[in-house]
Write a protein that holds these residues in place. Structure first.
Motif, PDB file in Angstrom:
ATOM      1  N   LYS A   1       0.823  -1.207   0.000  1.00 13.45           N
ATOM      2  CA  LYS A   1       0.000   0.000   0.000  1.00 13.45           C
ATOM      3  C   LYS A   1       0.859   1.260   0.000  1.00 13.45           C
ATOM      4  O   LYS A   1       0.625   2.195  -0.786  1.00 13.45           O
TER       5      LYS A   1
ATOM      6  N   GLU B   1       1.076   3.958  -3.171  1.00 13.42           N
ATOM      7  CA  GLU B   1       0.741   5.370  -2.988  1.00 13.42           C
ATOM      8  C   GLU B   1       1.906   6.269  -3.382  1.00 13.42           C
ATOM      9  O   GLU B   1       1.730   7.301  -4.050  1.00 13.42           O
TER      10      GLU B   1
ATOM     11  N   TRP C   1      -0.204  -5.654  -6.106  1.00  5.57           N
ATOM     12  CA  TRP C   1      -0.153  -4.559  -7.066  1.00  5.57           C
ATOM     13  C   TRP C   1      -0.916  -4.859  -8.346  1.00  5.57           C
ATOM     14  O   TRP C   1      -1.274  -3.945  -9.086  1.00  5.57           O
ATOM     15  N   SER C   2      -1.151  -6.137  -8.638  1.00 12.93           N
ATOM     16  CA  SER C   2      -1.732  -6.496  -9.933  1.00 12.93           C
ATOM     17  C   SER C   2      -3.107  -7.149  -9.845  1.00 12.93           C
ATOM     18  O   SER C   2      -3.828  -7.176 -10.848  1.00 12.93           O
TER      19      SER C   2
ATOM     20  N   GLY D   1      -7.013  -7.774  -8.003  1.00 15.82           N
ATOM     21  CA  GLY D   1      -8.031  -7.062  -7.247  1.00 15.82           C
ATOM     22  C   GLY D   1      -8.176  -7.550  -5.822  1.00 15.82           C
ATOM     23  O   GLY D   1      -8.436  -6.765  -4.910  1.00 15.82           O
TER      24      GLY D   1
ATOM     25  N   GLY E   1      -7.239  -6.764  -0.831  1.00 14.46           N
ATOM     26  CA  GLY E   1      -6.810  -5.912  -1.930  1.00 14.46           C
ATOM     27  C   GLY E   1      -6.419  -4.535  -1.445  1.00 14.46           C
ATOM     28  O   GLY E   1      -6.762  -4.124  -0.332  1.00 14.46           O
ATOM     29  N   ILE E   2      -5.667  -3.812  -2.262  1.00 12.39           N
ATOM     30  CA  ILE E   2      -5.318  -2.418  -1.984  1.00 12.39           C
ATOM     31  C   ILE E   2      -5.841  -1.556  -3.136  1.00 12.39           C
ATOM     32  O   ILE E   2      -5.862  -1.990  -4.286  1.00 12.39           O
ATOM     33  N   HIS E   3      -6.257  -0.356  -2.812  1.00 19.48           N
ATOM     34  CA  HIS E   3      -6.802   0.555  -3.817  1.00 19.48           C
ATOM     35  C   HIS E   3      -6.386   1.975  -3.454  1.00 19.48           C
ATOM     36  O   HIS E   3      -6.511   2.359  -2.293  1.00 19.48           O
ATOM     37  N   PRO E   4      -5.864   2.726  -4.431  1.00 19.80           N
ATOM     38  CA  PRO E   4      -5.661   2.320  -5.823  1.00 19.80           C
ATOM     39  C   PRO E   4      -4.418   1.448  -5.980  1.00 19.80           C
ATOM     40  O   PRO E   4      -3.465   1.590  -5.212  1.00 19.80           O
ATOM     41  N   ARG E   5      -4.461   0.591  -6.978  1.00 19.59           N
ATOM     42  CA  ARG E   5      -3.277  -0.192  -7.309  1.00 19.59           C
ATOM     43  C   ARG E   5      -2.400   0.610  -8.263  1.00 19.59           C
ATOM     44  O   ARG E   5      -2.870   1.541  -8.909  1.00 19.59           O
TER      45      ARG E   5
END
Length: 207
Positions: free
Chosen positions: A91, A95, A142-143, A145, A160-164
């Motif tokens: 994450k 960022e 990173w790739s 969802g 998952g992490i957002h935004p990737r």
């Protein structure tokens, strides 16, 4: 050919800013820096280093450098990834790559300081296996969802992490200690060949 340099161990943020901006203005392509999260008075420090040296935490420094530069690639050399949960690392780096405009290259290593590892709750004898599992998770987070993983050290259930990241963040590895003149062990070279996009040698090997 791309030419870069390493950031000295400045304590003063004004010196960090001035050096980073000068390297960018001079046309350097990348700026590298190393880290330690903690040190112990019981650690036998390499020659030229001391307990009181002003080591900055890598992701915090990345954010600062991204804010005071606009073009130069920023290169952790090295991020001690085994000291952190891989979801947090994924994450933070996602960022930082986004907020810096895609200027991040991540160099990682297992680290040499066993007391530092112990202070952060990591068994130093597991560093090699831990970094392999962590790097695989970084790329997946990173790739993909949502990631499900049941490994030796980490368990994820549809995480998952957002935004990737908008691109594959380059992952390099490093290894080798001052006691060996910077020569990396064969195990580290084989690990880098399997898992990394590049390898950074220590300065003593540049002879």
């Amino acid at each position: 050919m791309r030419v870069g340099c390493d950031l000295p161990y400045f304590r003063d943020p004004a010196e960090i800013r001035a050096f980073a901006q000068a390297t960018e203005e001079l046309g350097y392509d990348h700026l590298g820096f190393s880290e330690h999260v903690a040190t112990s008075r019981t650690t036998r420090m390499p020659s030229g280093f001391s307990f009181d040296d002003p080591w900055h935490e890598a992701t915090s420094l990345l954010g600062f450098l991204a804010g005071v530069t606009s073009r130069i690639e920023l290169n952790t050399a090295m991020l001690l990834v085994t000291l952190r949960p891989p979801v947090l690392v994924a994450k933070q780096l996602a960022e930082l790559d986004l907020l810096s405009g895609g200027r991040l290259r991540v160099g990682v290593s297992v680290g040499w300081n066993r007391e530092e590892q112990a202070a952060l709750g990591v068994d130093a004898s597991t560093r090699g296996r831990r970094i392999e599992e962590a790097l695989l998770l970084l790329r997946r987070l990173w790739s993909e969802g949502a990631v499900t993983h049941d490994g030796e050290f980490f368990t994820l259930d549809q995480v998952g992490i957002h935004p990737r990241p908008a691109r594959p963040i380059p992952l390099w590895m490093g290894a080798g200690g001052l006691e060996s003149g910077g020569e990396p062990p064969d195990t580290a070279l084989r690990r880098a060949a399997r898992l990394a996009d590049g390898f950074k040698l220590m300065a003593p090997t540049g002879r």
